[in-house]
Design an enzyme around this catalytic site. Structure first.
Site, PDB file in Angstrom:
ATOM      1  N   LYS A 185      10.013 -12.549  -2.173  1.00 27.15           N
ATOM      2  CA  LYS A 185       9.700 -11.628  -1.082  1.00 27.15           C
ATOM      3  C   LYS A 185      10.575 -10.388  -1.127  1.00 27.15           C
ATOM      4  O   LYS A 185      10.114  -9.297  -0.830  1.00 27.15           O
ATOM      5  CB  LYS A 185       9.860 -12.324   0.278  1.00 27.15           C
ATOM      6  CG  LYS A 185       8.733 -13.282   0.603  1.00 27.15           C
ATOM      7  CD  LYS A 185       8.707 -13.602   2.090  1.00 27.15           C
ATOM      8  CE  LYS A 185       7.664 -14.672   2.389  1.00 27.15           C
ATOM      9  NZ  LYS A 185       7.726 -15.119   3.784  1.00 27.15           N
TER      10      LYS A 185
ATOM     11  N   LYS B 180      -1.525 -15.396   2.136  1.00 26.17           N
ATOM     12  CA  LYS B 180      -1.868 -14.213   2.924  1.00 26.17           C
ATOM     13  C   LYS B 180      -1.241 -12.952   2.352  1.00 26.17           C
ATOM     14  O   LYS B 180      -1.789 -11.870   2.475  1.00 26.17           O
ATOM     15  CB  LYS B 180      -1.497 -14.394   4.399  1.00 26.17           C
ATOM     16  CG  LYS B 180      -0.135 -14.960   4.678  1.00 26.17           C
ATOM     17  CD  LYS B 180      -0.089 -15.718   6.019  1.00 26.17           C
ATOM     18  CE  LYS B 180       1.128 -16.644   6.061  1.00 26.17           C
ATOM     19  NZ  LYS B 180       1.018 -17.742   6.968  1.00 26.17           N
TER      20      LYS B 180
ATOM     21  N   LYS C 127      -1.119 -19.157  -6.039  1.00 32.80           N
ATOM     22  CA  LYS C 127      -1.556 -19.898  -4.850  1.00 32.80           C
ATOM     23  C   LYS C 127      -2.299 -18.968  -3.902  1.00 32.80           C
ATOM     24  O   LYS C 127      -2.057 -17.749  -3.885  1.00 32.80           O
ATOM     25  CB  LYS C 127      -0.349 -20.536  -4.145  1.00 32.80           C
ATOM     26  CG  LYS C 127       0.546 -19.540  -3.445  1.00 32.80           C
ATOM     27  CD  LYS C 127       1.586 -20.181  -2.542  1.00 32.80           C
ATOM     28  CE  LYS C 127       2.418 -19.063  -1.916  1.00 32.80           C
ATOM     29  NZ  LYS C 127       3.609 -19.438  -1.221  1.00 32.80           N
TER      30      LYS C 127
END
Ligand code: TYM
Length: 332
Positions: A112, A198, A195
């Site tokens: 992230k 969102k 995967k």
């Protein structure tokens, strides 16, 4: 009864199929025979920037979706993380037990923060896994039902529990991840090597449970497969088809072998068309239930009030033990 606990972030308008199959469905199943605690992780959500109005809406939508998925407020404590200050309080204690390098090795943080660019990530994002450990350890659960992507956070949680227990006094139970291999990782429909997520998936790679079912059907029909024609389970050679088989099997209860037999000699077209129908049949009532629940704010508030009360009784007790053991003077 042994406890189970898990959480989900309110960072999208809708759960996606990965959230549902990887986690939330198991929450509903684990209500039998356990004492369950399930919460909406709004404190975690603000580790990246959120629009306040949208965050509030998404939190309520997340609650309604839990109920629509069969999480039953009679059996489970359903609550919002920020309603329990104990989470942030224990989070601080655990941050003080965590090495800087240990936190830096968390792959989710690495991913992230790399995506956000230099300097874009907050200290909160760095502290995220220790808050998650606090979420869990406060309730001393036996199982934490999550998808594969949370496994490393669970390992840190166990390390911190053990560290606290040996430095002070045995206080925490070591929680076990509850990860079913069949649904531990649902993949993106357009790129079946990553995967479904969102943040990373393109809109056509992700099935949003609250989306128009026609749109979801179309996404299944246009899912990426391969240049062969045979419906066969082979994660290495045929990741797209294997992912669809997993989804099909999870939604219908038919085994993968049964499905492979059923589509022997047929092409991908029939297979995807049928799966599209399965998905439509599944999401249609789910959406209806969710939207109906969202009309009844007073009911949702009541569920959250009751859930927070049940959670608080447990969380308070653990935090009191922790504060005592680290040497804080008890307030009078
Ligand atoms: P979150 O909100 O990203 O996801 C919620 C749950 O969905 C699972 N999941 C998947 N499972 C299978 N395939 C996928 N493609 C997929 N994508 C997501 C996740 O593994 C998760 O179980 N840090 C957590 C929230 C959290 C938490 C906790 C969980 C905060 N505190 C304490 C357990 C215990 C998260 O961000 O999940």
């Amino acid at each position: 009864r042994p406890r189970v606990l898990s959480g989900i972030q309110p960072t999208a308008d809708s759960y996606h199929l990965g959230n549902y199959l990887g986690a939330v469905r198991n929450w509903a199943d684990l209500q039998e025979g356990y004492e369950p605690f399930f919460f909406i992780a709004d404190l975690h959500a603000i580790t990246v920037e959120q629009d306040p109005k949208v965050l509030r809406q998404r939190t309520l939508r997340a609650v309604a979706q839990l109920l629509a998925a069969g999480v039953d407020p009679e059996r489970s404590a359903i609550f919002v993380q920020s309603h329990l200050p104990e989470h942030a309080e224990l989070g601080w204690v655990l941050q003080c037990l965590t090495g800087f390098g240990e936190a830096r090795r968390m792959t989710q943080f690495k991913d992230k923060s790399a995506k956000g660019g230099e300097g874009a990530s907050s200290v909160g994002l760095f502290a995220y896994p220790m808050l998650m450990a606090a979420d869990i350890l406060l309730y001393r659960p036996q199982y934490v039902p999550v998808g594969e992507d949370q496994r490393q956070h669970l390992e840190l949680t166990r390390d911190l529990a053990q560290r606290f227990n040996s430095r002070y006094k045995k206080t925490f139970k070591l929680p076990e991840p509850y990860i079913l291999k069949e649904t531990a990782k649902i993949y993106d429909l357009q790129d079946p090597t990553i995967k479904m997520s969102k943040s990373a998936s393109s809109p056509s790679g992700i099935i949003d449970m609250l989306d128009d079912p026609k749109v979801s059907a179309k996404k299944i029909r246009s899912a990426v497969t391969d240049s062969e024609t045979e419906v066969r389970f082979d994660e290495e050679q045929k990741p797209g088809v294997s992912n669809l088989l997993r989804i099909y099997s999870a939604l219908t209860g038919s085994s993968i072998d049964t499905l492979v037999e059923k589509y022997a000699g047929k092409g991908y077209g029939d297979f995807k068309k049928d799966l599209a129908e399965v998905v439509v049949e599944f999401v249609t009532p789910f959406r209806e239930r969710t939207f109906a629940l969202l009309e009844d704010r007073a009911y949702l508030d009541q569920v959250l009030f009751d859930g927070a009360e049940r959670a608080r009784a447990v969380a308070r007790r653990t935090l009191t033990d922790v504060y005592d053991r680290v040497g804080f003077v008890a307030p009078v």
